[in-house]
Design a protein around this motif. Structure first.
Motif, mmCIF file in Angstrom:
data_model
loop_
_atom_site.group_PDB
_atom_site.id
_atom_site.type_symbol
_atom_site.label_atom_id
_atom_site.label_comp_id
_atom_site.label_asym_id
_atom_site.label_seq_id
_atom_site.Cartn_x
_atom_site.Cartn_y
_atom_site.Cartn_z
ATOM 1 N N MET A 66 0.863 -1.186 0.000
ATOM 2 C CA MET A 66 0.000 0.000 0.000
ATOM 3 C C MET A 66 0.901 1.238 0.000
ATOM 4 O O MET A 66 2.105 1.137 0.230
ATOM 5 C CB MET A 66 -0.910 0.027 1.242
ATOM 6 N N HIS A 67 0.297 2.386 -0.242
ATOM 7 C CA HIS A 67 1.005 3.662 -0.127
ATOM 8 C C HIS A 67 0.986 4.066 1.347
ATOM 9 O O HIS A 67 0.268 3.455 2.145
ATOM 10 C CB HIS A 67 0.296 4.719 -0.988
ATOM 11 N N TYR A 68 1.779 5.090 1.698
ATOM 12 C CA TYR A 68 1.710 5.545 3.099
ATOM 13 C C TYR A 68 0.783 6.743 3.287
ATOM 14 O O TYR A 68 0.391 7.053 4.399
ATOM 15 C CB TYR A 68 3.101 5.855 3.668
ATOM 16 N N GLU A 69 0.436 7.434 2.191
ATOM 17 C CA GLU A 69 -0.492 8.560 2.320
ATOM 18 C C GLU A 69 -1.933 8.045 2.307
ATOM 19 O O GLU A 69 -2.231 7.059 1.638
ATOM 20 C CB GLU A 69 -0.315 9.539 1.147
ATOM 21 N N GLY A 72 -4.383 11.144 -2.265
ATOM 22 C CA GLY A 72 -3.526 12.054 -3.009
ATOM 23 C C GLY A 72 -3.411 11.656 -4.462
ATOM 24 O O GLY A 72 -3.996 10.672 -4.908
ATOM 25 N N ALA A 73 -2.637 12.459 -5.210
ATOM 26 C CA ALA A 73 -2.460 12.225 -6.634
ATOM 27 C C ALA A 73 -1.331 11.209 -6.833
ATOM 28 O O ALA A 73 -0.183 11.574 -7.099
ATOM 29 C CB ALA A 73 -2.152 13.549 -7.327
ATOM 30 N N GLU A 77 -1.982 3.794 -7.103
ATOM 31 C CA GLU A 77 -1.679 3.346 -5.740
ATOM 32 C C GLU A 77 -2.959 3.109 -4.932
ATOM 33 O O GLU A 77 -4.035 3.594 -5.288
ATOM 34 C CB GLU A 77 -0.825 4.401 -5.021
ATOM 35 N N ILE A 78 -2.801 2.401 -3.824
ATOM 36 C CA ILE A 78 -3.908 2.140 -2.914
ATOM 37 C C ILE A 78 -3.498 2.594 -1.527
ATOM 38 O O ILE A 78 -2.369 2.322 -1.091
ATOM 39 C CB ILE A 78 -4.245 0.644 -2.939
ATOM 40 N N SER A 79 -4.388 3.291 -0.848
ATOM 41 C CA SER A 79 -3.992 3.904 0.423
ATOM 42 C C SER A 79 -4.414 3.054 1.614
ATOM 43 O O SER A 79 -5.321 2.222 1.519
ATOM 44 C CB SER A 79 -4.614 5.299 0.550
ATOM 45 N N PRO A 80 -3.766 3.306 2.767
ATOM 46 C CA PRO A 80 -4.164 2.606 3.994
ATOM 47 C C PRO A 80 -5.621 2.888 4.357
ATOM 48 O O PRO A 80 -6.327 1.986 4.810
ATOM 49 C CB PRO A 80 -3.207 3.160 5.054
#
Ligand SMILES: O=C(CO)COP(=O)(O)O
Length: 253
Positions: A66-69, A72-73, A77-80
């Motif tokens: 996953m991403h850490y943000e 966002g743009a 990506e996939i966020s938490p």
């Protein structure tokens, strides 16, 4: 006593239908989660459906990265926050394939661990050496550096709920398993790093998996070792039958 944890890492395998069939096939046959934690880390696309199907069973569903943000743009990506919104329980972070092909750095992994914890997602933090590093005798130095970087800034009570995974890169998908003695030695070295950074109780609580060509016919010996608390499994987690065998072996370990 640390409860064993078997996590399947499906990587980029299976269609949607095959993923559903797998979960339906295993979910009534799982050993009690008093004895083993069963996790499947599936392609992101399938996560909400698999979480829903598995919700009545003791199978936990995880993501593979996953991403850490939180937003966002970041195209693709996939966020938490997104993972949490579909009730994902685990996320693999710092897998050697992510480090190698997608430039995932120790610094990014550390941020991802923080992001996972903030959403109550259990991070499975990977470390491991290349064949050259093993031959040069720098294995323990390499994994100590990776684990120290991943854990920077966390309190002991955060760390005891994390899962660490030792995966020698040369043993992934190659059919070459580290000997149970070698795997145990490195897992013990990782536990010693946690003890040095925190304390004995934290080091004794944290679970450390071994990964790299784990199969039904070698898991028993691996799990009989003091510092190996489970497995992170690629190939042998793709078939319901072999995944269930791994779980049974862990439940009886
Ligand atoms: O990379 C792995 C799990 O994350 C190990 O893969 P294999 O079990 O296929 O060797």
């Amino acid at each position: 006593m640390r409860k064993p944890i078997i996590a399947g890492n499906w990587k980029m395998y299976k269609t949607f239908e095959e993923a559903i069939q797998f979960v339906e096939a295993v979910q009534d046959k799982l050993p009690s989660n008093d004895n083993v934690d069963a996790v499947i880390c599936a392609p992101a696309l399938f996560l909400p459906t698999l979480v829903q199907i598995a919700s009545e069973s003791e199978l936990a569903i995880g993501a593979q990265t996953m991403h850490y943000e939180n937003e966002g743009a970041f195209t693709g990506e996939i966020s938490p926050a997104q993972l949490a919104s579909v009730a994902v329980d685990y996320v693999i972070l710092g897998h050697s394939e992510r480090r190698e092909y997608y430039n995932e750095t120790d610094e990014a992994i550390n941020k991802k661990v923080a992001a996972a914890l903030s959403h109550n997602i259990v991070p499975i933090i990977c470390c491991g050496e290349t064949l050259q590093e093993r031959e040069a005798g720098t294995t323990e130095q390499k994994v100590a550096g990776q684990i120290t970087a991943a854990l920077a800034g966390f309190a002991a009570q955060d760390v005891e709920h994390m899962v660490l995974a030792y995966e020698p890169i040369w043993a992934i998908g190659t059919g070459k398993t580290a000997t149970a003695e070698d795997a145990n030695q490195v897992c013990g070295a990782i536990r010693a790093v946690v003890e040095k950074l925190y304390d004995t109780a934290t080091a004794q609580a944290v679970r450390i998996q071994y990964g790299g060509s784990v199969k039904p016919d070698n898991i028993e010996e691996l799990l009989s070792k003091e510092h190996i608390d489970g497995a992170l499994v690629g190939g042998a987690s793709l078939q319901a039958e072999s995944y269930l065998k791994l779980l049974e072996a862990a439940a009886n370990a």
